[in-house]
Design an enzyme around this catalytic site. Structure first.
Site, PDB file in Angstrom:
ATOM      1  CG  ASP A 179      -0.698   0.095   2.447  1.00  0.00           C
ATOM      2  OD1 ASP A 179       0.507   0.482   2.573  1.00  0.00           O
ATOM      3  OD2 ASP A 179      -1.144   0.056   3.342  1.00  0.00           O
ATOM      4  CG  HIS A 180      -0.815   4.375   1.831  1.00  0.00           C
ATOM      5  ND1 HIS A 180      -2.072   3.469   1.358  1.00  0.00           N
ATOM      6  CD2 HIS A 180      -0.812   5.198   2.792  1.00  0.00           C
ATOM      7  CE1 HIS A 180      -2.116   3.757   3.086  1.00  0.00           C
ATOM      8  NE2 HIS A 180      -1.764   5.113   3.784  1.00  0.00           N
ATOM      9  NE  ARG A 228      12.212 -29.648  16.034  1.00  0.00           N
ATOM     10  CZ  ARG A 228      13.791 -29.019  15.883  1.00  0.00           C
ATOM     11  NH1 ARG A 228      13.905 -29.901  14.535  1.00  0.00           N
ATOM     12  NH2 ARG A 228      13.473 -27.777  16.470  1.00  0.00           N
ATOM     13  CG  HIS A 229      10.749 -27.310  11.670  1.00  0.00           C
ATOM     14  ND1 HIS A 229       9.958 -27.512  12.904  1.00  0.00           N
ATOM     15  CD2 HIS A 229      12.060 -27.710  11.791  1.00  0.00           C
ATOM     16  CE1 HIS A 229      11.092 -26.400  13.371  1.00  0.00           C
ATOM     17  NE2 HIS A 229      12.607 -26.810  13.237  1.00  0.00           N
ATOM     18  CG  HIS A 277      11.407 -23.502  12.912  1.00  0.00           C
ATOM     19  ND1 HIS A 277      11.473 -23.125  14.627  1.00  0.00           N
ATOM     20  CD2 HIS A 277      13.534 -24.012  12.500  1.00  0.00           C
ATOM     21  CE1 HIS A 277      13.137 -23.358  14.151  1.00  0.00           C
ATOM     22  NE2 HIS A 277      14.178 -24.001  13.367  1.00  0.00           N
ATOM     23  CB  CYS A 337       0.690  -2.700   4.887  1.00  0.00           C
ATOM     24  SG  CYS A 337       0.553  -3.565   6.364  1.00  0.00           S
ATOM     25  CB  THR A 381       1.758  -2.129  11.596  1.00  0.00           C
ATOM     26  OG1 THR A 381       0.820  -2.831  10.298  1.00  0.00           O
ATOM     27  CG2 THR A 381       0.991  -1.239  11.945  1.00  0.00           C
ATOM     28  N   GLY A 382       2.039  -3.850   8.656  1.00  0.00           N
ATOM     29  CA  GLY A 382       2.652  -5.585   7.842  1.00  0.00           C
ATOM     30  C   GLY A 382       1.325  -6.881   8.531  1.00  0.00           C
ATOM     31  N   GLY A 419      -2.001  -6.241   8.685  1.00  0.00           N
ATOM     32  CA  GLY A 419      -3.066  -6.050   7.435  1.00  0.00           C
ATOM     33  C   GLY A 419      -2.764  -6.750   5.889  1.00  0.00           C
TER      34      GLY A 419
HETATM   35  C1  RB5 Z   1      -2.152   2.520   6.083  1.00  0.00           C
HETATM   36  O1  RB5 Z   1      -2.401   3.692   6.941  1.00  0.00           O
HETATM   37  C2  RB5 Z   1      -2.278   1.526   7.735  1.00  0.00           C
HETATM   38  O2  RB5 Z   1      -3.166   1.454   8.187  1.00  0.00           O
HETATM   39  C3  RB5 Z   1      -1.496  -0.166   6.992  1.00  0.00           C
HETATM   40  O3  RB5 Z   1      -0.565   0.529   6.039  1.00  0.00           O
HETATM   41  C4  RB5 Z   1      -1.074  -1.267   6.932  1.00  0.00           C
HETATM   42  O4  RB5 Z   1      -0.224  -1.000   9.176  1.00  0.00           O
HETATM   43  C5  RB5 Z   1      -2.459  -1.657   7.834  1.00  0.00           C
HETATM   44  O5  RB5 Z   1      -2.318  -2.912   8.329  1.00  0.00           O
END
Ligand code: RB5
Length: 143
Positions: free
Chosen positions: A8-9, A132-133, A98, A65, A67-68, A70
């Site tokens: 995303d952006h 095992r994994h 793993h 994204c 936080t990674g 979403g």
């Molecule tokens: C966008 O502002 C933000 O919500 C998105 O990039 C991400 O962090 C969502 O999980």
């Protein structure tokens, strides 16, 4: 090797740098992400990456994204996807060794770009340990 990438952006700058790295290594990249900075919705760019894994069109995927989270939640809706949200090198290694992760999810707003590039290289070169994994990974998908 062929890789699908989506962002995303919040992940555009990192995506462009990662694409440069991959192309310099001769890796084919399918870009499903936005190339702009206008606000967009991460599922729109994560679903195509997951579908490519699900259909066997690519070897690995990368989603980015803020936080990674979403992007990672979206990709993990697919049965053949094992998407790993990683924020340092050690977790990236373990996601491959793993969990046999096939998508790397990066939190662009919480890791530095050199770290992200190092994690991408690590993800691509680290092999699944099996053993095992293997049994555990077999139990991940819904039956
Ligand atoms: C966008 O502002 C933000 O919500 C998105 O990039 C991400 O962090 C969502 O999980």
């Amino acid at each position: 090797m062929k890789i699908a990438i989506g962002n995303d952006h919040a992940g555009t700058d990192y995506k462009l740098a990662i694409m440069g790295l991959l192309k310099s290594k001769g890796i084919e990249v399918v870009n499903y992400g936005t190339d702009g900075t206008d606000s967009v919705d991460y599922p729109d760019f994560a679903h195509p990456v997951a579908k490519d894994i699900e259909n066997g069109n690519v070897d690995m995927g990368i989603v980015i994204c803020g936080t990674g989270n979403g992007a990672n939640m979206t990709t993990n809706k697919y049965q053949k996807v094992r998407s790993a949200l990683c924020w340092n090198k050690e977790i990236t290694v373990l996601a491959r060794e793993h969990n046999n992760a096939n998508i790397l999810s990066l939190p662009a707003r919480f890791i530095a770009l050199p770290q992200a590039l190092d994690m991408v290289e690590t993800f691509l070169k680290t092999q699944f340990e099996g053993g095992r994994h293997e049994r555990r990974v077999e139990k991940v998908a819904c039956r």
